[in-house]
Design a protein around this motif. Structure first.
Motif, PDB file in Angstrom:
ATOM      1  N   GLY A   1       0.834  -1.206   0.000  1.00 42.73           N
ATOM      2  CA  GLY A   1       0.000   0.000   0.000  1.00 42.73           C
ATOM      3  C   GLY A   1       0.865   1.250   0.000  1.00 42.73           C
ATOM      4  O   GLY A   1       2.037   1.225  -0.395  1.00 42.73           O
ATOM      5  N   GLU A   2       0.278   2.338   0.499  1.00 39.95           N
ATOM      6  CA  GLU A   2       0.920   3.642   0.362  1.00 39.95           C
ATOM      7  C   GLU A   2       1.727   4.024   1.615  1.00 39.95           C
ATOM      8  O   GLU A   2       2.947   4.118   1.556  1.00 39.95           O
ATOM      9  CB  GLU A   2      -0.189   4.658   0.097  1.00 39.95           C
ATOM     10  N   ALA A   3       1.037   4.221   2.709  1.00 38.62           N
ATOM     11  CA  ALA A   3       1.700   4.688   3.940  1.00 38.62           C
ATOM     12  C   ALA A   3       0.766   4.430   5.109  1.00 38.62           C
ATOM     13  O   ALA A   3      -0.452   4.387   4.931  1.00 38.62           O
ATOM     14  CB  ALA A   3       1.988   6.184   3.835  1.00 38.62           C
ATOM     15  N   PRO A   4       1.320   4.283   6.302  1.00 38.32           N
ATOM     16  CA  PRO A   4       0.442   4.106   7.463  1.00 38.32           C
ATOM     17  C   PRO A   4      -0.464   5.321   7.654  1.00 38.32           C
ATOM     18  O   PRO A   4      -0.037   6.455   7.409  1.00 38.32           O
ATOM     19  CB  PRO A   4       1.429   3.998   8.632  1.00 38.32           C
ATOM     20  N   GLY A   5      -1.696   5.068   8.082  1.00 33.63           N
ATOM     21  CA  GLY A   5      -2.594   6.152   8.476  1.00 33.63           C
ATOM     22  C   GLY A   5      -2.550   6.299   9.990  1.00 33.63           C
ATOM     23  O   GLY A   5      -1.669   5.740  10.663  1.00 33.63           O
TER      24      GLY A   5
ATOM     25  N   GLU B   1      -2.811   2.950  11.961  1.00 35.89           N
ATOM     26  CA  GLU B   1      -1.619   2.126  11.734  1.00 35.89           C
ATOM     27  C   GLU B   1      -0.436   2.699  12.508  1.00 35.89           C
ATOM     28  O   GLU B   1       0.369   1.970  13.088  1.00 35.89           O
ATOM     29  CB  GLU B   1      -1.294   2.068  10.236  1.00 35.89           C
TER      30      GLU B   1
ATOM     31  N   PRO C   1       0.226  -2.414   9.477  1.00 35.00           N
ATOM     32  CA  PRO C   1      -0.378  -1.802   8.296  1.00 35.00           C
ATOM     33  C   PRO C   1      -1.838  -2.226   8.125  1.00 35.00           C
ATOM     34  O   PRO C   1      -2.232  -3.326   8.529  1.00 35.00           O
ATOM     35  CB  PRO C   1       0.466  -2.347   7.140  1.00 35.00           C
ATOM     36  N   PHE C   2      -2.617  -1.340   7.555  1.00 40.89           N
ATOM     37  CA  PHE C   2      -3.996  -1.646   7.144  1.00 40.89           C
ATOM     38  C   PHE C   2      -4.849  -2.229   8.281  1.00 40.89           C
ATOM     39  O   PHE C   2      -5.373  -3.332   8.174  1.00 40.89           O
ATOM     40  CB  PHE C   2      -4.001  -2.590   5.927  1.00 40.89           C
TER      41      PHE C   2
ATOM     42  N   ALA D   1      -9.781   1.083   5.685  1.00 40.49           N
ATOM     43  CA  ALA D   1      -9.214   0.570   4.428  1.00 40.49           C
ATOM     44  C   ALA D   1      -8.704  -0.859   4.633  1.00 40.49           C
ATOM     45  O   ALA D   1      -8.788  -1.701   3.733  1.00 40.49           O
ATOM     46  CB  ALA D   1      -8.082   1.475   3.952  1.00 40.49           C
TER      47      ALA D   1
ATOM     48  N   ASN E   1       3.823  -1.217   3.205  1.00 41.43           N
ATOM     49  CA  ASN E   1       3.557   0.045   2.516  1.00 41.43           C
ATOM     50  C   ASN E   1       4.829   0.586   1.887  1.00 41.43           C
ATOM     51  O   ASN E   1       5.940   0.242   2.320  1.00 41.43           O
ATOM     52  CB  ASN E   1       3.067   1.091   3.536  1.00 41.43           C
TER      53      ASN E   1
ATOM     54  N   HIS F   1      -6.443   1.478  -4.521  1.00 42.52           N
ATOM     55  CA  HIS F   1      -6.259   1.469  -3.069  1.00 42.52           C
ATOM     56  C   HIS F   1      -7.628   1.291  -2.401  1.00 42.52           C
ATOM     57  O   HIS F   1      -8.602   1.911  -2.816  1.00 42.52           O
ATOM     58  CB  HIS F   1      -5.628   2.800  -2.636  1.00 42.52           C
TER      59      HIS F   1
END
Ligand code: URA
Length: 220
Positions: A74-78, A81, A87-88, A92, A115, A189
């Motif tokens: 994926g892209e980056a931790p939110g 996360e 992650p994830f 999402a 990510n 995504h």
């Protein structure tokens, strides 16, 4: 035994390993292909290669089966996360779990999830090119350690940074790419799919392509 990074550090020849991406961004992190998982986790936990280390709670390396056939990027931790160090795990992540289940997969079982960025961009802004470049050695090390049969990228940043292109997802999806010698399938995504329900049908096609590709790889 010294890692390759340590050997290079001993020799004082740091900058020679700084490969640049197409926009000319180099990472201050040396290639970490000689790292073990423990060394990699330690390097990410203490990384200060880009400004994100000042605002993150922790680095998020990845989770799952370290010998998986499937590597999901994926892209980056939110925010969640960043708090939990996995992650994830937010909304999402729930959709990602459902997507994996739709093709008979389950988080942690023959799937490793990570990510492009290991640190959360503040306010969930888009990753900056310098941050993607700084984190790239960690992702490359993970790919080498997992040795997946197939990579599934989620969203624009993962696809573009691995394929070193600025083409859109809609142009990249629908065919099998290669990252070095690993087949790579591009899809949307899950966070995007939560806001754009009609594209779920396209994501399903991508997942079917990935599953067919994996079946062929296993059969071969
Ligand atoms: N979005 C991502 O790209 N990665 C996560 O880990 C969570 C949300």
């Amino acid at each position: 035994m010294l890692s390759r990074a340590e050997v290079f550090a001993e020799l004082g020849i740091g900058p020679v390993w700084r490969q640049r991406d197409r926009q000319g961004h180099a990472s201050p992190v040396p290639p970490v292909s000689a790292y073990s998982w423990d060394q990699l986790a330690d390097a990410v936990a203490h990384c200060s290669a880009c400004g994100l280390h000042t605002s993150r709670t922790q680095g998020v390396l990845g989770m799952g089966d370290r010998n998986a056939d499937w590597l999901v990027i994926g892209e980056a931790p939110g925010a969640e996360e960043d708090m939990r160090g996995e992650p994830f795990v937010g909304q999402a992540g729930k959709l990602l779990d459902a997507m994996l289940a739709a093709i008979g997969l389950q988080r942690g079982d023959n799937v490793y999830i990570t990510n492009v960025l290991k640190s959360r961009p503040p306010g969930n802004r888009n990753p900056e090119p310098g941050e993607v470049a700084a984190c790239r050695p960690y992702l490359l090390a993970q790919i080498e350690l997992v040795r997946p049969r197939l990579i599934l990228t989620l969203g624009r940043f993962a696809a573009q940074s691995l394929l070193d292109t600025d083409e859109s997802i809609s142009r990249l999806r629908g065919r099998v790419h290669q990252f070095r010698d690993v087949p790579l399938v591009v899809t949307y995504h899950p966070a995007y799919l939560l806001r754009n329900l009609p594209d779920k049908a396209r994501a399903w096609e991508d997942l079917c392509l990935a599953r067919r590709t994996m079946q062929a790889l296993v059969a071969a």
